[in-house]
Write a protein that holds these residues in place. Sequence first.
Motif, mmCIF file in Angstrom:
data_model
loop_
_atom_site.group_PDB
_atom_site.id
_atom_site.type_symbol
_atom_site.label_atom_id
_atom_site.label_comp_id
_atom_site.label_asym_id
_atom_site.label_seq_id
_atom_site.Cartn_x
_atom_site.Cartn_y
_atom_site.Cartn_z
ATOM 1 N N ARG A 193 0.700 -1.135 0.075
ATOM 2 C CA ARG A 193 0.078 -0.020 -0.039
ATOM 3 C C ARG A 193 0.881 1.220 -0.109
ATOM 4 N NH1 ARG A 193 -3.391 -3.168 -1.132
ATOM 5 N NH2 ARG A 193 -5.306 -3.575 -0.574
ATOM 6 N N ASN A 194 0.464 2.202 -0.731
ATOM 7 C CA ASN A 194 1.012 3.367 -0.789
ATOM 8 C C ASN A 194 2.494 3.066 -1.132
ATOM 9 O OD1 ASN A 194 -0.642 5.643 -0.758
ATOM 10 N ND2 ASN A 194 -0.426 5.853 1.582
ATOM 11 N N ILE A 195 2.863 2.472 -2.173
ATOM 12 C CA ILE A 195 4.232 2.367 -2.730
ATOM 13 C C ILE A 195 4.963 3.417 -3.230
ATOM 14 C CG2 ILE A 195 3.921 -0.035 -3.258
ATOM 15 C CD1 ILE A 195 3.550 0.730 -6.276
ATOM 16 N N HIS A 196 6.195 3.443 -3.208
ATOM 17 C CA HIS A 196 7.117 4.626 -3.774
ATOM 18 C C HIS A 196 6.526 5.294 -5.005
ATOM 19 C CE1 HIS A 196 10.370 7.362 -4.204
ATOM 20 N NE2 HIS A 196 10.827 6.632 -5.261
ATOM 21 N N THR A 197 6.688 4.238 -5.906
ATOM 22 C CA THR A 197 6.281 4.582 -7.513
ATOM 23 C C THR A 197 5.559 3.666 -8.180
ATOM 24 O OG1 THR A 197 7.253 5.302 -9.423
ATOM 25 C CG2 THR A 197 8.478 3.887 -8.230
ATOM 26 N N MET A 198 4.620 3.915 -9.145
ATOM 27 C CA MET A 198 4.226 2.922 -10.061
ATOM 28 C C MET A 198 5.424 2.541 -10.998
ATOM 29 S SD MET A 198 1.074 2.404 -9.145
ATOM 30 C CE MET A 198 -0.017 2.071 -10.798
ATOM 31 N N ALA A 199 5.409 1.388 -11.289
ATOM 32 C CA ALA A 199 6.398 0.919 -12.228
ATOM 33 C C ALA A 199 6.154 1.494 -13.647
ATOM 34 C CB ALA A 199 6.673 -0.545 -12.124
ATOM 35 N N GLY A 200 7.332 2.134 -14.219
ATOM 36 C CA GLY A 200 7.062 2.466 -15.724
ATOM 37 C C GLY A 200 7.057 1.290 -16.804
ATOM 38 N N ALA A 201 7.619 0.229 -16.396
ATOM 39 C CA ALA A 201 7.547 -1.100 -17.017
ATOM 40 C C ALA A 201 6.048 -1.562 -17.239
ATOM 41 C CB ALA A 201 8.547 -2.160 -16.445
ATOM 42 N N GLY A 202 5.541 -1.276 -16.117
ATOM 43 C CA GLY A 202 4.074 -1.897 -16.342
ATOM 44 C C GLY A 202 2.967 -1.563 -15.118
ATOM 45 N N SER A 203 1.941 -0.666 -15.450
ATOM 46 C CA SER A 203 1.183 -0.108 -14.353
ATOM 47 C C SER A 203 -0.208 -0.195 -14.832
ATOM 48 C CB SER A 203 1.507 1.346 -13.975
ATOM 49 O OG SER A 203 2.823 1.286 -13.084
ATOM 50 N N PHE A 204 -1.183 -0.355 -14.027
ATOM 51 C CA PHE A 204 -2.646 -0.827 -14.400
ATOM 52 C C PHE A 204 -3.302 0.454 -13.717
ATOM 53 C CE2 PHE A 204 -6.543 -2.780 -14.498
ATOM 54 C CZ PHE A 204 -6.565 -3.375 -15.867
ATOM 55 N N TYR A 205 -3.904 1.143 -14.287
ATOM 56 C CA TYR A 205 -4.616 2.468 -13.636
ATOM 57 C C TYR A 205 -6.013 2.301 -13.829
ATOM 58 C CZ TYR A 205 -0.114 4.687 -13.906
ATOM 59 O OH TYR A 205 1.283 5.006 -13.938
ATOM 60 N N GLY A 274 16.014 11.999 -11.447
ATOM 61 C CA GLY A 274 14.518 12.261 -11.454
ATOM 62 C C GLY A 274 13.820 12.405 -10.415
ATOM 63 N N THR A 275 14.228 11.369 -9.502
ATOM 64 C CA THR A 275 13.293 11.291 -8.223
ATOM 65 C C THR A 275 13.821 12.312 -7.230
ATOM 66 O OG1 THR A 275 13.221 8.916 -8.291
ATOM 67 C CG2 THR A 275 12.955 10.080 -6.141
ATOM 68 N N MET A 276 14.864 12.887 -7.220
ATOM 69 C CA MET A 276 15.475 13.870 -6.337
ATOM 70 C C MET A 276 14.942 15.174 -6.948
ATOM 71 S SD MET A 276 17.323 13.526 -3.718
ATOM 72 C CE MET A 276 18.081 15.066 -3.827
ATOM 73 N N ASP A 277 14.850 15.567 -8.281
ATOM 74 C CA ASP A 277 14.341 16.725 -8.904
ATOM 75 C C ASP A 277 12.876 16.680 -8.477
ATOM 76 O OD1 ASP A 277 16.882 16.991 -10.133
ATOM 77 O OD2 ASP A 277 16.223 16.383 -12.022
ATOM 78 N N SER A 291 10.061 9.182 1.001
ATOM 79 C CA SER A 291 11.292 9.173 0.299
ATOM 80 C C SER A 291 12.557 9.949 0.363
ATOM 81 C CB SER A 291 10.865 9.573 -1.268
ATOM 82 O OG SER A 291 9.820 8.743 -1.883
ATOM 83 N N ILE A 292 12.207 11.361 0.833
ATOM 84 C CA ILE A 292 13.170 12.076 1.474
ATOM 85 C C ILE A 292 13.932 11.383 2.514
ATOM 86 C CG2 ILE A 292 13.947 14.227 2.581
ATOM 87 C CD1 ILE A 292 11.227 15.461 0.814
ATOM 88 N N VAL A 293 13.342 11.099 3.750
ATOM 89 C CA VAL A 293 14.059 10.259 4.643
ATOM 90 C C VAL A 293 14.881 9.156 4.241
ATOM 91 C CG1 VAL A 293 13.725 9.123 6.752
ATOM 92 C CG2 VAL A 293 12.458 11.143 6.527
#
Length: 388
Positions: A193-205, A274-277, A291-293
């Motif tokens: 739950r509330n994962i860091h990021t949806m994977a660009g390789a495959g995500s179902f919205y 990109g994540t840092m930006d 993510s910052i922590v």
Amino acid sequence: MHELEAAGVRRGEHRRRRAGSDTAAPRVLDTVAVIPARNEEAGVLASLNSLARQTRRPDLVLVVVNNSTDRTEDYALQFAEDPTTPFTVVLNLASNPHKKAGALNYAIDWLRNESQGRLAETARHVLVMDADTELHPKFIERASTILEQDPEIGGVSASCLGQTGLWRSWWQRYLLGMQILEYGRATTMRYRRNIHTMAGAGSFYRSEALQSVIDWRGEVFWEDHRNLVEDYETTLTLKECGWKVTANQLCVAHTDLMPTLRELIQQRQRWIRGTMDALRDRGWTKHTWPSIVSINLGLLSLVYLAGWGTIQAAAIARHGISQWPFLWLLFASWFLVIYPVLCVRALGWKAMVIEALVVPEMLYTLIRAYWFVSSIWKSYVTRVSAWK
């Protein structure tokens, strides 16, 4: 007759249609798959075939040939013209300055324009996947079930595993093997739950979730050349719109790995920088603070280990390892052997043996430390170049 053909969208005649067509698409499609493909002639057909093997096929596949100079479009059209495959439309986006985000938005805009309505009124679900990725045959079926069970979930991320058959040298075998272990370890440790990021390789919205982003800022994926991680930036935006995102170990996507050290470092620097930006742009919020922590703890760990390691190496050189044999045994057995082995147990006994050898993982850790620190440095001192 296929419902899309009945609506006037025929596979052969309109496969190259652009946004703004006067052809009406049917309402409501269950799943639309979107595949942006830039110079992906080597893998696009395999990715498309993985959609054809789904137990719950997409109603429509949109392939966006994105600034390509190879035969990506030819292979996509070959798939589209096969009557046994899911209904496929190939869009050629020859001049796109907005990278992958621009290609994805182009497909979503095409879909909305074809239906002359809102995205949520056109399709229930949108699957976004890379053109170098193959999905498990039950990916769509399983992801759909997850969304049906919880209306607050806006997206289901794939659990990514590495795929490779290229072993041209012992070094490449090592490099690809460590990436396979890395992906497998990340899959085991990902939050549900509330994962860091949806994977660009495959995500179902859920389309309603994407529609809420469109209502807020006019587009799903932020179109800016500085956006190096459209998947993470969109994940943050979904959370800010009130949606939950999750990952599931049964929703598996097999993605290509980087065959050379240079390509691997470039890929990871793009991800981390990109994540840092994105984090620096948003600042400290309830969605960014984990993510910052995590990043700051990672930096502190590297500093501590470098200092501690230097001190211990000097002590061993002076007094030998027999000074604290029990503590050394404890440290080595848990942090260097047992814990890493347990993290990759799902990949089988070979992966566990490699982790137990310690040295391969220690070398890869040094490589990871380099791209981690250099990515953060670049985020502060360099600019992102435009995509020409």
